[in-house]
Motif scaffolding. Structure first.
Motif, PDB file in Angstrom:
ATOM      1  N   ARG A  19       0.850  -1.190   0.000  1.00 54.84           N
ATOM      2  CA  ARG A  19       0.000   0.000   0.000  1.00 54.84           C
ATOM      3  C   ARG A  19       0.885   1.238   0.000  1.00 54.84           C
ATOM      4  N   ARG A  20       0.313   2.329  -0.415  1.00 53.37           N
ATOM      5  CA  ARG A  20       1.009   3.613  -0.423  1.00 53.37           C
ATOM      6  C   ARG A  20       0.671   4.367   0.850  1.00 53.37           C
ATOM      7  N   HIS A  21       1.651   5.058   1.373  1.00 54.80           N
ATOM      8  CA  HIS A  21       1.448   5.914   2.530  1.00 54.80           C
ATOM      9  C   HIS A  21       2.287   7.166   2.297  1.00 54.80           C
ATOM     10  N   GLY A  22       1.662   8.201   1.785  1.00 56.25           N
ATOM     11  CA  GLY A  22       2.417   9.406   1.444  1.00 56.25           C
ATOM     12  C   GLY A  22       3.441   9.094   0.372  1.00 56.25           C
ATOM     13  N   VAL A  23       4.706   9.401   0.661  1.00 61.94           N
ATOM     14  CA  VAL A  23       5.773   9.156  -0.311  1.00 61.94           C
ATOM     15  C   VAL A  23       6.383   7.761  -0.164  1.00 61.94           C
ATOM     16  N   SER A  24       5.910   7.003   0.800  1.00 65.16           N
ATOM     17  CA  SER A  24       6.462   5.668   1.050  1.00 65.16           C
ATOM     18  C   SER A  24       5.543   4.587   0.520  1.00 65.16           C
ATOM     19  N   GLU A  46      10.786  -5.644  -5.448  1.00 64.29           N
ATOM     20  CA  GLU A  46      11.467  -5.226  -6.670  1.00 64.29           C
ATOM     21  C   GLU A  46      10.578  -4.327  -7.516  1.00 64.29           C
ATOM     22  N   ALA A  47       9.270  -4.567  -7.514  1.00 67.61           N
ATOM     23  CA  ALA A  47       8.350  -3.701  -8.255  1.00 67.61           C
ATOM     24  C   ALA A  47       8.339  -2.293  -7.673  1.00 67.61           C
ATOM     25  N   CYS A  48       8.355  -2.178  -6.363  1.00 62.89           N
ATOM     26  CA  CYS A  48       8.397  -0.852  -5.724  1.00 62.89           C
ATOM     27  C   CYS A  48       9.654  -0.101  -6.139  1.00 62.89           C
ATOM     28  N   VAL A  49      10.781  -0.791  -6.119  1.00 63.95           N
ATOM     29  CA  VAL A  49      12.045  -0.162  -6.511  1.00 63.95           C
ATOM     30  C   VAL A  49      12.006   0.201  -7.993  1.00 63.95           C
ATOM     31  N   ARG A  50      11.543  -0.704  -8.822  1.00 64.53           N
ATOM     32  CA  ARG A  50      11.455  -0.479 -10.270  1.00 64.53           C
ATOM     33  C   ARG A  50      10.525   0.687 -10.602  1.00 64.53           C
ATOM     34  N   ASP A  51       9.459   0.845  -9.804  1.00 64.74           N
ATOM     35  CA  ASP A  51       8.498   1.931 -10.025  1.00 64.74           C
ATOM     36  C   ASP A  51       8.999   3.271  -9.505  1.00 64.74           C
ATOM     37  N   GLY A  52      10.200   3.284  -8.933  1.00 62.59           N
ATOM     38  CA  GLY A  52      10.792   4.538  -8.486  1.00 62.59           C
ATOM     39  C   GLY A  52      10.435   4.955  -7.075  1.00 62.59           C
ATOM     40  N   ASP A  53       9.900   4.044  -6.275  1.00 67.60           N
ATOM     41  CA  ASP A  53       9.605   4.374  -4.881  1.00 67.60           C
ATOM     42  C   ASP A  53      10.922   4.594  -4.144  1.00 67.60           C
ATOM     43  N   ALA A  54      11.127   5.808  -3.676  1.00 63.68           N
ATOM     44  CA  ALA A  54      12.385   6.144  -3.024  1.00 63.68           C
ATOM     45  C   ALA A  54      12.508   5.500  -1.650  1.00 63.68           C
ATOM     46  N   ARG A  55      11.388   5.223  -1.032  1.00 61.35           N
ATOM     47  CA  ARG A  55      11.404   4.677   0.323  1.00 61.35           C
ATOM     48  C   ARG A  55      10.387   3.544   0.423  1.00 61.35           C
ATOM     49  N   VAL A  56      10.872   2.373   0.785  1.00 61.23           N
ATOM     50  CA  VAL A  56      10.011   1.214   0.971  1.00 61.23           C
ATOM     51  C   VAL A  56      10.160   0.765   2.422  1.00 61.23           C
ATOM     52  N   VAL A  57       9.034   0.673   3.112  1.00 56.06           N
ATOM     53  CA  VAL A  57       9.026   0.213   4.492  1.00 56.06           C
ATOM     54  C   VAL A  57       8.426  -1.189   4.514  1.00 56.06           C
ATOM     55  N   VAL A  58       9.165  -2.129   5.070  1.00 57.42           N
ATOM     56  CA  VAL A  58       8.661  -3.492   5.215  1.00 57.42           C
ATOM     57  C   VAL A  58       8.130  -3.634   6.637  1.00 57.42           C
ATOM     58  N   ASP A  59       6.813  -3.838   6.736  1.00 62.70           N
ATOM     59  CA  ASP A  59       6.165  -4.032   8.027  1.00 62.70           C
ATOM     60  C   ASP A  59       6.312  -5.500   8.401  1.00 62.70           C
ATOM     61  N   CYS A  60       7.141  -5.775   9.402  1.00 61.18           N
ATOM     62  CA  CYS A  60       7.439  -7.146   9.824  1.00 61.18           C
ATOM     63  C   CYS A  60       6.625  -7.568  11.046  1.00 61.18           C
ATOM     64  N   SER A  61       5.642  -6.774  11.439  1.00 58.08           N
ATOM     65  CA  SER A  61       4.919  -7.029  12.686  1.00 58.08           C
ATOM     66  C   SER A  61       4.192  -8.369  12.703  1.00 58.08           C
ATOM     67  N   GLN A  62       3.834  -8.898  11.551  1.00 60.33           N
ATOM     68  CA  GLN A  62       3.137 -10.177  11.486  1.00 60.33           C
ATOM     69  C   GLN A  62       4.011 -11.288  10.888  1.00 60.33           C
ATOM     70  N   LEU A  63       5.303 -10.993  10.726  1.00 65.86           N
ATOM     71  CA  LEU A  63       6.235 -11.985  10.203  1.00 65.86           C
ATOM     72  C   LEU A  63       6.666 -12.896  11.353  1.00 65.86           C
ATOM     73  N   GLU A  64       6.353 -14.168  11.235  1.00 59.81           N
ATOM     74  CA  GLU A  64       6.583 -15.125  12.315  1.00 59.81           C
ATOM     75  C   GLU A  64       7.896 -15.883  12.181  1.00 59.81           C
ATOM     76  N   ALA A  77      16.852  -6.606  -2.142  1.00 60.19           N
ATOM     77  CA  ALA A  77      16.003  -5.432  -2.378  1.00 60.19           C
ATOM     78  C   ALA A  77      16.695  -4.164  -1.899  1.00 60.19           C
ATOM     79  N   ARG A  78      17.388  -4.265  -0.770  1.00 58.93           N
ATOM     80  CA  ARG A  78      18.128  -3.105  -0.250  1.00 58.93           C
ATOM     81  C   ARG A  78      19.192  -2.653  -1.239  1.00 58.93           C
ATOM     82  N   LEU A  79      19.931  -3.581  -1.793  1.00 55.85           N
ATOM     83  CA  LEU A  79      20.977  -3.234  -2.761  1.00 55.85           C
ATOM     84  C   LEU A  79      20.382  -2.587  -4.006  1.00 55.85           C
ATOM     85  N   LYS A  80      19.285  -3.140  -4.514  1.00 52.95           N
ATOM     86  CA  LYS A  80      18.650  -2.569  -5.698  1.00 52.95           C
ATOM     87  C   LYS A  80      18.096  -1.172  -5.407  1.00 52.95           C
ATOM     88  N   ALA A  81      17.508  -1.002  -4.245  1.00 52.76           N
ATOM     89  CA  ALA A  81      16.967   0.312  -3.882  1.00 52.76           C
ATOM     90  C   ALA A  81      18.087   1.341  -3.755  1.00 52.76           C
TER      91      ALA A  81
END
Length: 122
Positions: A19-24, A46-64, A77-81
């Motif tokens: 989802r989009r949240h402002g510029v992120s 990779e799609a976010c980076v390819r689409d030019g999103d300057a800042r991608v936040v990965v929400d890990c709160s539900q990652l088990e 993804a970090r290297l590509k960004a």
């Protein structure tokens, strides 16, 4: 603030939403990130980076769970960004996932946030 859903996908033990949240862009991962599910997270990052999103936040709160394959997806993804002037931020890691980053030293190369709100506020 814009919290528009861009897309979501599930594969067995992992569910990913973007989802989009402002510029992120916020990529939320819920479940188990491993060899069998890693591609489900790789593609939207990779799609976010390819689409030019300057800042991608990965929400890990539900990652088990996160194994080395999942860690490599995030590192890749970090290297590509960074190659295009962007960044990947990780938010709200559970202790079991944070431990993987601590053991490997990978936490030192990411910007880590205690909460999603603090990641989006920076």
């Amino acid at each position: 603030m814009d919290r528009g859903m861009v897309g979501s996908a599930s594969k067995g033990r992992l569910h990913v939403e973007v989802r989009r949240h402002g510029v992120s862009s916020v990529v939320s991962a819920a479940g188990e990130l491993d060899h069998h599910t890693a591609e489900l997270l790789r593609e939207p990052l990779e799609a976010c980076v390819r689409d030019g999103d300057a800042r991608v936040v990965v929400d890990c709160s539900q990652l088990e769970f996160c194994d080395s394959t999942g860690l490599n997806v995030l590192l890749g993804a970090r290297l590509k960004a960074e190659a295009v002037g962007g960044s990947i931020h990780l938010a709200s890691m559970r202790p079991v996932v944070a431990r993987v980053f601590e053991i490997t030293g990978a936490g030192a190369v990411f910007t880590l946030h205690d909460t999603l709100d603090s990641a989006l506020a920076d």
